[in-house]
Each structure stands twice: as C-alpha cells, then as structure tokens.
Write an enzyme that holds these catalytic residues in place. Structure first.
Site, PDB file in Angstrom:
ATOM      1  N   LYS A  35      69.024 103.353 -52.935  1.00 25.17           N
ATOM      2  CA  LYS A  35      68.987 102.449 -51.818  1.00 25.17           C
ATOM      3  C   LYS A  35      69.434 100.760 -52.338  1.00 25.17           C
ATOM      4  O   LYS A  35      69.501 100.601 -53.609  1.00 25.17           O
ATOM      5  CB  LYS A  35      67.749 101.960 -51.084  1.00 25.17           C
ATOM      6  CG  LYS A  35      66.613 101.706 -52.256  1.00 25.17           C
ATOM      7  CD  LYS A  35      65.288 101.552 -51.383  1.00 25.17           C
ATOM      8  CE  LYS A  35      64.155 101.040 -52.159  1.00 25.17           C
ATOM      9  NZ  LYS A  35      62.999 100.739 -51.876  1.00 25.17           N
ATOM     10  N   ARG A 118      52.262  99.947 -45.353  1.00 26.10           N
ATOM     11  CA  ARG A 118      53.424  99.590 -44.837  1.00 26.10           C
ATOM     12  C   ARG A 118      53.826 100.524 -43.661  1.00 26.10           C
ATOM     13  O   ARG A 118      53.704 100.311 -42.489  1.00 26.10           O
ATOM     14  CB  ARG A 118      54.675  99.593 -46.064  1.00 26.10           C
ATOM     15  CG  ARG A 118      54.489  98.310 -46.699  1.00 26.10           C
ATOM     16  CD  ARG A 118      55.697  98.117 -47.589  1.00 26.10           C
ATOM     17  NE  ARG A 118      56.243  99.208 -48.176  1.00 26.10           N
ATOM     18  CZ  ARG A 118      57.070  99.246 -49.140  1.00 26.10           C
ATOM     19  NH1 ARG A 118      57.836  98.105 -49.548  1.00 26.10           N
ATOM     20  NH2 ARG A 118      57.439 100.347 -49.663  1.00 26.10           N
ATOM     21  N   TYR A 243      73.694  68.905 -61.143  1.00 25.61           N
ATOM     22  CA  TYR A 243      72.915  68.495 -59.933  1.00 25.61           C
ATOM     23  C   TYR A 243      71.592  67.884 -60.313  1.00 25.61           C
ATOM     24  O   TYR A 243      70.785  68.310 -61.021  1.00 25.61           O
ATOM     25  CB  TYR A 243      73.057  69.591 -58.807  1.00 25.61           C
ATOM     26  CG  TYR A 243      74.280  69.650 -58.151  1.00 25.61           C
ATOM     27  CD1 TYR A 243      74.949  68.772 -57.401  1.00 25.61           C
ATOM     28  CD2 TYR A 243      74.556  71.093 -58.226  1.00 25.61           C
ATOM     29  CE1 TYR A 243      76.163  69.047 -56.751  1.00 25.61           C
ATOM     30  CE2 TYR A 243      75.909  71.368 -57.476  1.00 25.61           C
ATOM     31  CZ  TYR A 243      76.428  70.250 -56.878  1.00 25.61           C
ATOM     32  OH  TYR A 243      77.543  70.557 -56.191  1.00 25.61           O
ATOM     33  N   MET A 291      76.213  76.747 -57.255  1.00 29.55           N
ATOM     34  CA  MET A 291      76.772  77.962 -56.553  1.00 29.55           C
ATOM     35  C   MET A 291      77.647  78.748 -57.287  1.00 29.55           C
ATOM     36  O   MET A 291      77.624  80.108 -57.143  1.00 29.55           O
ATOM     37  CB  MET A 291      77.445  77.461 -55.359  1.00 29.55           C
ATOM     38  CG  MET A 291      77.791  78.679 -54.520  1.00 29.55           C
ATOM     39  SD  MET A 291      78.454  77.757 -52.685  1.00 29.55           S
ATOM     40  CE  MET A 291      77.142  77.322 -51.833  1.00 29.55           C
TER      41      MET A 291
END
Length: 346
Positions: A35, A118, A243, A291
């Site tokens: 998955k 769940r 940054y 990014m």
C-alpha cells in the site's frame, strides 16, 4: 537530470527481505503489504519484484486496480475494504480479497478489533458478525480471521500479549485460518501463531524496532534515495546558511548544496546533526532543508565538486537514522518520497 535526486530500488533486496521474513514466519503464508505506493518504492515495480509472495495487500481499491491493470493476477487483499455497492461489484469482478470491518459487505477476511480501535468488530460483536457471514447466500468462497497489533514494535509489550489473548478467546474454537503478525509481530518476542503474516516495513529493509537495526534482523534496504552536489561554496566564520540564518559557520567552512528538499519528501527538520553520505563519507546537514535544496558541511572532505553523489538514506545510511533526526519514523520518510522523484531500478 540523471544526476539529481532519485530513488534507486533494489529488487534483489526486496526478494532477499521476503526470504528472511518467510524463514522467520514459521511456515505461515506471506502477504506482502504494498500500500501507499509500496511505502514509496513504486507500487507496480515492487509488486512484480515480490511475485513470490503468497498475496499482496493494498489499502484502497484504486491501488488494487492499478495492479490488475499491470497484469498482477494473484491474490490481492484490500485492507480497508470497500464502501459502496459499485466498489463491491468491481472488487468481485477483479477477484479481490476483502477485509470486513462493518457488517455491510460480502466478506472474505473478518477483522476483529482487539485494541487498535480503528477498524474491525469488537470481540463482543464478533459472534453475531460471524453468524451473519455464515448465513450469507451464496456463502463466501473463503473466510479468514484477522486483527492488527498496535504496539508490536515494543517486542515484549503486554499490550500485544493482551491483544493476542483477546483474539484467541474468540477464535480458538473456530477452524479458520488467521492473520495477526505485521513486520514487528514477525520479528517480535510474543508468539502469535499465524497462518498468514502481513509484512510491510520489513520488506523494504527497515527495522520496526527502535532498539534494533534492520541489518541485525538480516534485512537489506530496498531504497537508496540519492542525489548530487549542484554547487560548492566557501562560507566565512560567522556567516549563516539557508533560510532564517539558523546555522552560523563556527569557522571558515566548505558547504555543498545538494539537489534534495522537502518538495522531494526530505523532511524540513532533517538537520541538526543529521548525516548524509557524500561520495560515501558522512557529512552533516546544516541550516534548514528548503523545498528543492539542502546544505551539507563538507569542510573535512576532499574532492567534493558539482556532480559528487550524495545518499540521503539507503545503503550505508539506514532510513531509521534519518527518521530519528527528523523526529519521525521510517514509514513516514519512505512514504513521503514525492511523485517528482524518479523511481529507478538499481
């Protein structure tokens, strides 16, 4: 483009890990969990590499349909089941195994909720659910029972023992095959007694345990996330990088800029002592991951230039180590590799 970030997938490692799991599973049949794009490794390619598994498991119908379109004809287990009559019709047509967690569809695998809370029938609801399944006409061609472990990554955890006891209490008099063990359950210390096991993370060569390496379990990483240096800069003492200026050079430093960032799935907070391999040698990420790029201190290395290969994780640098520095788990890092990262055979 070939020198920029890409995920190199070792199909030999996948098959090796499957053999290790099968040897550990004590004769149980193996459902290979593919998955979430095979945990970032590529759904179809991984499924084809694991063609020796007894079944494949996916979360959603779309994943199963993609495998069928690719020519995968074997047993496929749909872990989340289906949610409409139209999906049921398609699942039946495509010969999918269904996990049943609500009394609304024709089942093949009946899920018991033993503590994950769940999906699944609570133990007190199980007898009624089983009776309803048995009374279906036509009857299911096959029926199996399953549960999912919530704390198996703690190898001696009492929660796992309690879950197994709850499962055994409602199933031990029934003559059905059962599936309990995920990756952690397969390699854990709690006896589970499964007919089928459902490895996920271990197939991809990562350890489900915080105190135990994949290598010590006999597993090999299937994915090597690699990129290359696209610039080399000299930074003076007291100058910052990236940054926010959160890293300041303590001395004159040589900084390599690598084509890899959170747009590729590399966690933004993967810094502060996190290492990468620059041409096989360890070097530390500095500043914030952006990014498309990250910065690495290569001051102590020689010969680093544009094009020098960099490994973010994989062979020689376990994904578990990167995950620990990012404050997450290996599952997340692998699954977060973005669609813009090419997946290539190794």
């Amino acid at each position: 483009m070939s020198g920029l970030i890409r995920a190199l997938i070792d199909s030999h490692a996948l098959r090796h890990n499957l053999r290790v799991i099968r040897a550990r599973a004590g004769g149980a049949q193996v459902i290979a969990v593919v998955k979430a794009n095979a945990y970032g490794h590529g759904l179809v390619g991984t499924a084809l590499a694991l063609d020796d598994a007894d079944a494949l498991a996916v979360a959603r119908l779309e994943e199963a349909l993609a495998l069928r379109r690719a020519g995968v004809g074997g047993r496929i287990l749909l872990l989340e089941g289906i949610f409409s009559p139209a999906e049921l019709d398609e699942a039946v047509y495509e010969r999918l195994d269904l996990v049943v967690h609500e009394a609304m569809i024709c089942p093949l695998w009946l899920k018991i909720d033993t503590g994950m809370n769940r999906l699944g029938f609570a133990p007190r609801e199980f007898a009624a659910a089983l009776a309803r399944v048995r009374n279906l006409r036509p009857a299911p061609r096959e029926l199996r029972l399953m549960t999912h472990l919530s704390c198996a990554n703690e190898r001696e955890d009492q929660v796992t023992r309690a879950q197994v006891e709850r499962f055994h209490a409602v199933t031990h008099r029934l003559d059905y095959e059962v599936s309990v063990a995920n990756s952690a359950g397969i390699f854990g210390a709690v006896p589970l007694g499964c007919h089928w096991v459902r490895p996920g993370l271990a197939l991809y060569g990562a350890s489900p345990f915080a105190d135990c390496s994949a290598e010590s379990l006999g597993l090999r990483p299937a994915m090597t996330l690699t990129s290359s240096v696209i610039a080399v800069r000299r930074v003076g003492r007291g100058e910052s990088v990236g940054y926010g200026g959160c890293w300041v050079a303590p001395r004159e430093s040589v900084i390599a800029i690598v084509a890899a960032g959170y747009g590729d799935g590399v966690q933004r907070n993967l810094a502060a002592r996190a290492a990468v391999l620059v041409n096989g040698a360890r070097a530390t990420i500095v500043g914030r991951v952006s990014m498309d790029m990250l910065a690495v201190d290569v001051s102590t290395l020689h010969g680093v230039r544009v094009g020098t290969p960099v490994v973010l994780w994989g062979e020689g640098l376990p994904v578990e180590e990167a995950a620990e520095h990012a404050g997450t788990i290996a599952y997340e890092l692998l699954c977060r590799v973005s669609a813009r990262v090419p997946i290539e055979p190794r």
